[in-house]
Structures are given as C-alpha cells and as structure tokens.
Design an enzyme around this catalytic site. Structure first.
Site, PDB file in Angstrom:
ATOM      1  CD  GLU A   1      -1.700  -2.495   1.516  1.00 33.44           C
ATOM      2  OE1 GLU A   1      -0.424  -2.588   1.929  1.00 33.44           O
ATOM      3  OE2 GLU A   1      -2.559  -3.470   1.771  1.00 33.44           O
TER       4      GLU A   1
ATOM      5  CG  PHE B   1     -10.026  -9.953  10.810  1.00 31.45           C
ATOM      6  CD1 PHE B   1      -8.665 -10.284  11.187  1.00 31.45           C
ATOM      7  CD2 PHE B   1     -10.006  -9.990   9.406  1.00 31.45           C
ATOM      8  CE1 PHE B   1      -7.634 -10.608  10.569  1.00 31.45           C
ATOM      9  CE2 PHE B   1      -8.880 -10.229   8.704  1.00 31.45           C
ATOM     10  CZ  PHE B   1      -7.649 -10.540   9.325  1.00 31.45           C
ATOM     11  CD  GLN B   2      -7.387  -7.453   7.581  1.00 36.66           C
ATOM     12  OE1 GLN B   2      -8.043  -7.194   6.549  1.00 36.66           O
ATOM     13  NE2 GLN B   2      -6.157  -7.971   7.023  1.00 36.66           N
TER      14      GLN B   2
ATOM     15  CE  LYS C   1     -16.914  -7.005   2.825  1.00 31.51           C
ATOM     16  NZ  LYS C   1     -15.752  -8.183   3.289  1.00 31.51           N
TER      17      LYS C   1
ATOM     18  CG  MET D   1      22.397  12.508   4.155  1.00 29.63           C
ATOM     19  SD  MET D   1      23.528  13.689   3.332  1.00 29.63           S
ATOM     20  CE  MET D   1      22.588  13.938   1.936  1.00 29.63           C
TER      21      MET D   1
END
Lengths: 85, 548
Positions: free
Chosen positions: B47, B109-110, B159, B460
């Site tokens: 993602e 969940f999630q 959802k 760096m």
C-alpha cells in the site's frame, strides 16, 4: 502568554480531536475548553484558553484551515484573562 | 447500483482514469466494482507503493492521484505516503475500506481507527456513515485535495455502505468566487522591487503547484532578477537562465547561499522558509526585507516576519508585480559568483564520481524526461547536478524525505506519461525500502530506467556520522547488500553493474536505449560526500566544502 479563543465550526464527530491535535502540535497547551453543539444549527461552539510562548496567530491561522471551521476570534490576551479570573 | 459501483462512477465523474491500490477484505466490494467499472487500476505490491505511485502520478501531471487500500494494515501502510503528500502539498485522494458500521469500535478483524490516524497526515479526512453521504463526500474530497494549497484527503468507507444501495447524487456546480487582487499590496511590492539594490527571488514548490511556471519565467525574463530555488522548485527556472543559481540551503550551491545572505530584498514565491533552506533562521537573509507571496495564509509570518505579504494565486500575482529593475552591479556580482563557484567535475582516479555521472546523464537524456529520486546523498546529487525542463519532471520527496519513494513514484509517473522517459535514481539503502515495486514494473511492463548508486552504506547518515559523530558508523554499513542485478533479473528487468569511469559512456547508452525497464547499478566509494553542506545550526554562508 494566555489567549482566549472563540471558535465556530460545522458539527462533525471528530472536530474536537482535530482542534486539540492542532493546538498540541503547534505548541499550545490547552488550559480550559468548553464545547457546545447546537443541533438546530448543526454547529459547534468552542471556547478555548491556550497558553504558549508562540504568537497566537500561528495557532489561529492553522485552526482557520481546519475544514468546517467558520469563525475564529481571539477575544482576550493574558492581562484581561487574569483580570477577569 | 451499490455503494461500491457508485464510488467508481463518482471517480469517473471526477475525470479519474487511473488509480493505484491493493485489495483486501473490507475493500472487496470496491474491487468488485473496479473489475469492469471502466477505471484503470494498477496493483502495487504494498500500500505504501500505491500511495507513492499516486504521488508520482499527481506530481507528474498536476492531476489528483488516487490510491485505494483495505482497512487495518492496508490503511496503516498508506500513512507514510499520505504524510509525504501533506508535506509536499500533493493532491491525493486515498480511499480505504472499513469494517461494517455495526462493527466499528468493537476491535473487529482488521479494524483500526484510520480517521484518527489520518488527522496528522492529511489535509482532511472523511468517514462515510451513510449512503447519502457518499456522493457529497467524494465531491468534497476532490475539491479539498486540489484547491488552495493542495494536499491529501482520506475517505474511509465501511463495507456495508459499499455493499448497500447507493443514493443518487448530482455534482454541484461549483461557484468559485474570484478574489480580487490586492492592488495596494501589488503597488507596494513593485515599489520595494524598484528601490532594492540587491533583490532576489526565493522560489518554492508552490509555483509549480499553482501552474505559474510560465508567469514566473516571464517575470525573470523581463526583470532579469536573480533567483534561487528550493528542492521542490527545481525545474521552475531553466537551469541555464543567466542569473539563476540553483538550489539554496543545506546542500545548495555556494552562489545561492551567499546571494541569500547578501540580498537586500528577498521575494519568497510559494516557499515556506523550511529549516533545510534557512539554516540558522535568525541569520537567514538577515539584511533583507521580505515579500512573501503564497496561497496559504498560515505560512505568512510562521517562521520569518515579513515586510509585505500577498496571499493569492501566484498566477495572478507574479504578472502583476513584474517590473523593470536597475540592478546591473548586483547582476554582475551574481554572474561572477556563478562562475567562481560553479560545480566542478574533476575527480582523480578511475572510480566513478556520481555528480559527473548524473551531469552526463542529464545531458544525454531525452527532452521532458521525468526524474524520480529517492532520498539520501544521491537525491542531493540529482538536485545539484541534473537539470529538468519543468518542475513536474523532478519528483523528489522533499518535505518528508521518505526513503523508498523513488521507484514507486516512478511507477506512477510512467503510467501517467507513457510517452516520456522516466528515470528513477536511487541509492542502495532507499532501493531496498520499496524493492517489491519491481513486481509492479514487471506486471505492467513499465519501461522505467533505474539508476542505482551503491556505496554499500546509508550514505547520508554515514556522512553525518563522519562529520558530527566522530566517525562512529553505527548501523550504516551495508556490505551485505544483495546482488542488485540478479535481484532485478528475478523480475525480468535486465541490467548491468559498473564501477569505473571508462565504463560509463557505453553503459549510459544501453541504459537510455533499452526498450523496457533497465537497471544500471553503479558502485561508488563510500568516502564520497555531498558538498557543500551547511552544518546544523549554522547560517547559510558558513558552508563546509570538504572534510579538511
């Protein structure tokens, strides 16, 4: 320096979270807060006292950028707040 | 039509033809709608890659970039991309799936409170709580993302709202109130410009975001005012413009930094006095009056108190302040500094000198090539030694400094501009941070050229350890890197590895002339540093130019 702010915003569930996050992130401590929602107007009215070494305009300009904020007024600075306390 | 179909339809109404994302449980209805919905979707392999591809798409086109993820880990993986877009003012709309409304707040969940997470890294964010809200919220999200100072906007859609019936929404006809220009302030700015002996433009990323490059170039051409730019404004001014000195700040050119300190009038144009630009703020352009031109009121007086500010669209303001100047001695001084402090490319021995390689690449690459750099030493060398035609051709994580940005940003840019060459310049540290996006390049057969500058170090950080931490190289040695050419070949990306100057010419030809993607892996010495460097806390005229 203490400052008293009056803020009007469109009602939304997370508005106070946004407001308080901006205050903290920009270096202002919230000394007191009162928030009321007017369901008819679908608006939230907040009275806020904040404290910081930074200029209050640094905060008010950021609050004005929060989507849904319709008005920000700096009513009093430190001396007046002490006098009325 | 269900809510998910409605979202796809709404995207089309916003003229979205391309989105980037990754499916998962709570966003499955939307992916079902995308299956044959008429909006192109590119599957990235993480993602974060999707968010950064959307940024590359947005920055290379000026359009709103769209990325999609599921709830929970999908949403949290977007966060770094959203923060990147916030600090670089990039118009992004991110859509996340959320658990059904009746499960929100149950630690399902999630489930994660992505709205709460987004507060610090978006311009605005929405949670859709009913089908009726879907249309207005999507419309507002695109308007907020692209108007004023652009930025990322998140829409979290449960959802059940994706599955449930949609509610018709007609796009509102936006009535934009045209703010009238502040004529008094414009006249004051012109007066200040005309009396200044040493005026200097300090150009920021806001010029490109405002689409005001032409107006800026017209001003510079007419007034012949000297100028410097920030990392994000590279490409606004043609690199060979007579009085343009390149990037200012920590790794800016010596001429730029000295000019800033010497000027008597500094005109900040879409710039925000970032600490990487100003060095010690109290001594930044300390003898100068300041005019600040910006669309964002909150940037005015945030870090530097200014003499005059104009908060308006730069496309209107820049032509209005354009005026003839009589600054011959200042221009001569600037021209002399440009010569005296020009970049040097003499470098002993056979090992490759990255600045010279990048300069050669810039001279060879086709017109309108897009350069997407990662973050680190190579990023600064790109900024110092390469040149591009327009700001949308230089895509670099400027504000957040996000390692791993380069390759996914190049994916977005290449999808957006299939007819232009896109080159990702990366380092061995950054490359590994989103290396999975090689899978996206393979999947879409994107002809991205990857130049990987490898010093087997986090270069760096190593440079700072050498200079400021007594050479204690804590966790910056990467001698156990993989074989990058073999790694690329696993994704069907051909490549080669070079390490000496004598190999450069032919390797660059193969790199630029390859039909598809190509990896040019360039080994350099770990001892190479980025110069000049303004040490932390120092004013800009106290630059370090070597270790000695």
């Amino acid at each position: 320096m203490k400052s008293l702010l009056i803020i009007e915003a469109q009602k939304s569930p997370e508005f106070l979270e946004r407001l308080l996050r901006v205050c903290r992130h920009r270096g202002f401590t919230v000394d007191s807060i009162n928030a009321e929602t007017a369901n008819i107007k679908q608006s939230t009215h907040v009275t806020l006292t904040v404290c910081s070494d930074r200029d209050i305009s640094l905060l008010t300009k950021q609050i004005e950028k929060i989507v849904g904020v319709t008005q920000v007024a700096t009513l009093q600075q430190e001396q007046n707040i002490k006098a009325t306390a | 039509m269900n809510g998910a179909n409605f979202v796809v339809q709404a995207l089309k109404e916003q003229n979205v033809s391309q989105v980037f994302g990754y499916p998962g449980g709570a966003i499955m209805p939307l992916y079902d709608a995308l299956f044959d919905g008429g909006v192109n979707h590119l599957l990235c392999r993480h993602e974060q890659g999707a968010a950064m591809a959307a940024i590359g798409y947005a920055r290379s086109t000026g359009k709103v970039g769209v990325c999609i993820a599921t709830s929970g880990p999908g949403a949290t993986n977007l966060i770094t991309g959203l923060a990147d877009a916030l600090l670089d003012s990039v118009p992004i709309v991110a859509i996340t799936g959320q658990v059904p409304t009746y499960l929100i707040g149950t630690d399902a969940f999630q489930e994660i409170d992505v709205l709460g997470l987004s507060l610090a890294c978006t311009k605005h964010s929405f949670m859709v709580s009913s089908a009726e809200e879907l249309g207005p919220i999507i419309e507002q999200a695109f308007e907020i993302a692209s108007s004023g100072r652009p930025g990322p906007v998140l829409i979290d859609i449960p959802k059940d709202i994706q599955i449930g019936p949609s509610v018709t929404h007609h796009l509102a006809k936006l009535v934009k109130t045209e703010k009238s220009i502040d004529h008094k302030a414009i006249e004051q700015a012109k007066s200040m410009l005309q009396v200044a002996q040493k005026p200097l433009l300090y150009i920021g990323g806001g010029v490109g975001m405002a689409g005001a490059v032409k107006e800026l170039r017209d001003l510079i051409k007419y007034s012949k005012i000297p100028s410097v730019c920030t990392l994000k404004a590279i490409g606004c001014v043609p690199h060979d413009s007579p009085f343009f000195m390149g990037m200012v700040g920590m790794h800016g050119s010596k001429a730029s930094n000295l000019a800033i300190q010497e000027c008597d009038l500094l005109i900040a144009v879409g710039a925000r006095f970032d600490d990487r630009v100003t060095g010690k703020l109290d001594e930044f352009a300390e003898n100068a009056k300041v005019i600040h031109l910006d669309i964002d009121t909150a940037e005015i007086d945030k870090l530097r108190q200014v003499t005059l500010s104009i908060t308006d669209d730069l496309k209107k303001v820049l032509p209005a302040i354009n005026t003839k100047l009589s600054i011959t001695s200042w221009q001569k001084h600037i021209a002399k500094m440009k010569i005296d402090y020009a970049n040097r490319y003499d470098h002993p021995g056979d090992p490759i000198f990255a600045p010279a390689l990048l300069r050669q690449l810039a001279e060879l690459m086709p017109a309108n090539t897009v350069i997407c750099s990662d973050v680190g030493q190579h990023q600064m060398w790109v900024a110092q030694h390469m040149f591009v035609d327009f700001p949308e051709n230089h895509i670099s994580s400027s504000g957040l400094g996000t390692m791993g940005f380069g390759v996914p940003a190049a994916v977005g840019a290449q999808v957006a501009r299939p007819d232009n060459m896109v080159i990702a310049v990366s380092g061995d540290g950054s490359f590994m941070m989103n290396v999975q996006e090689l899978g996206t390049i393979k999947r879409k057969q994107l002809p991205i050229k990857i130049l990987l500058i490898d010093n087997q170090r986090l270069g760096m950080v190593r440079q700072w350890q050498k200079l400021f931490f007594n050479g204690r190289y804590s966790e910056t040695v990467l001698t156990d890197n993989p074989d990058f050419v073999t790694l690329a070949s696993a994704f069907d990306i051909p490549g080669e590895s070079i390490k000496s100057k004598s190999q450069i010419d032919q390797a660059l030809q193969r790199f630029l002339n390859s039909d598809g993607a190509y990896l040019l892996h360039v080994s350099i010495s770990e001892e190479e540093n980025v110069w000049p460097l303004v040490p932390p806390g120092a004013p800009n005229d106290k630059m370090m130019e070597s270790v000695e």
